[in-house]
Motif scaffolding. Structure first.
Motif, short mmCIF file in Angstrom:
data_model
loop_
_atom_site.label_atom_id
_atom_site.label_comp_id
_atom_site.label_asym_id
_atom_site.label_seq_id
_atom_site.Cartn_x
_atom_site.Cartn_y
_atom_site.Cartn_z
N LEU A 48 0.00 1.70 -7.36
CA LEU A 48 0.80 0.48 -7.30
C LEU A 48 2.27 0.78 -7.56
N GLU A 49 2.52 1.69 -8.51
CA GLU A 49 3.91 2.07 -8.80
C GLU A 49 4.55 2.75 -7.60
N LEU A 50 3.81 3.66 -6.97
CA LEU A 50 4.33 4.37 -5.80
C LEU A 50 4.56 3.42 -4.63
N GLN A 51 3.64 2.48 -4.47
CA GLN A 51 3.76 1.50 -3.39
C GLN A 51 5.00 0.63 -3.57
N ALA A 52 5.30 0.29 -4.83
CA ALA A 52 6.48 -0.54 -5.13
C ALA A 52 7.76 0.23 -4.87
#
Length: 311
Positions: free
Chosen positions: A307-311
């Protein structure tokens, strides 16, 4: 639920107790009473079990068709049965001969049960060839569930049970044993081993050499029997425990070893390249699941990182 006397033509895979005879299920007893043939590893061992439950080993059931006589080539084999004996020896040394005969019996309309000396058949026991042949011949196969030493040990081990691998018996020789253990060293899931009394110390010492003396382990011996042992400790301590007591080197043994511990906080970012590549082709949820299988890191931690990478 009782089983009708005239049983449908089927190969029943019947679990038997691993120690405590009270673990024999009513369904297993009824099935063994009414099948035309019981295939077993050792007719003497199984004969005692069947006698305890009043299960006749002579096929006098008028609802079954007459069983064909065993041909002359097999008459001298260790089966040593006549056409009226429903207890047939089935093991690794005669499976090539017995498998087609048993399949033929089922195709002729007879019901057949496969049992092992103890526990669930095919778990480190003969039977794979027979079940494979049954499927190939489009013969129905049905499990009569019950005891399994591997699952019983896993249930009391106090180790992560969300993922585990059943390894069974390690190679008998040191080189082969250490080679297989080295291949398992970095596996994150709990590992379940069977071991024989005369090899238990050597196997534990090899595990300690490869996995480390601090690796968590639960030693399960003689499960469900009078002198049952369930001992959770480390590999280093377990070696001392087993060496100190001759009784701990007797009986049936299951060794449940914790998987490798993976540091969650520092290592996840090391896999960012893999995670980003997975995100190109799949959802966050699927990517987290696949990455967990690949890296051994917990799925929830990977999900958050994705989720962090996607953001």
């Amino acid at each position: 639920m009782s089983t009708p006397t005239a049983m449908p033509a089927c190969l029943y895979i019947v679990a038997t107790p691993i120690g405590n005879l009270s673990d024999m299920t009513p369904r297993a007893i009824e099935t063994l009473k009414h099948v035309a043939i019981i295939a077993c590893e050792d007719t003497r061992t199984s004969g005692k079990l069947l006698a305890h439950f009043g299960i006749e080993t002579k096929s006098d059931n008028t609802n079954d068709k007459p069983v064909n006589k065993i041909d002359s080539n097999n008459a001298a084999a260790d089966n040593k049965t006549r056409s009226h004996n429903k207890l047939w020896a089935y093991h690794e040394h005669n499976s090539a001969i017995q498998t087609p005969k048993i399949i033929e019996m089922i195709q002729q309309g007879h019901s057949v049960a496969l049992i092992s000396d103890a526990g669930t058949p095919l778990v480190s026991d003969p039977g794979y060839q027979l079940v494979q042949a049954a499927h190939a011949a489009d013969v129905k196969v049905s499990p009569i569930v019950g005891a399994s030493a591997a699952i019983a040990a896993m249930s009391v081990a106090g180790l992560p049970s969300d993922r585990f691998s059943f390894i069974g018996f390690l190679p008998a020789k040191t080189h082969g044993r250490q080679k297989q253990l080295s291949a398992l060293k970095s596996r994150p899931e709990t590992l379940i081993f069977y071991e024989a009394p005369h090899r238990i110390v050597a196997s534990l010492e090899d595990m300690a050499d490869v996995f480390g003396t601090d690796r968590e382990v639960t030693y399960c011996r003689e499960l469900t029997k009078t002198f049952e042992t369930v001992y959770k400790t480390t590999l280093g301590d377990l070696i001392d425990f087993v060496k100190a007591d001759d009784n701990q080197r007797r009986g049936e043994m299951v060794v449940v070893v914790a998987g490798v511990s993976v540091a969650q906080d520092d290592d996840i970012s090391d896999h960012d390249k893999l995670l980003q590549r997975l995100l190109e082709d799949m959802s966050v949820k699927k990517a987290a699941s696949l990455a967990a299988d690949i890296t051994g890191i917990k799925k929830n931690a990977l999900y958050q990182r994705l989720l962090e990478l996607q953001a």
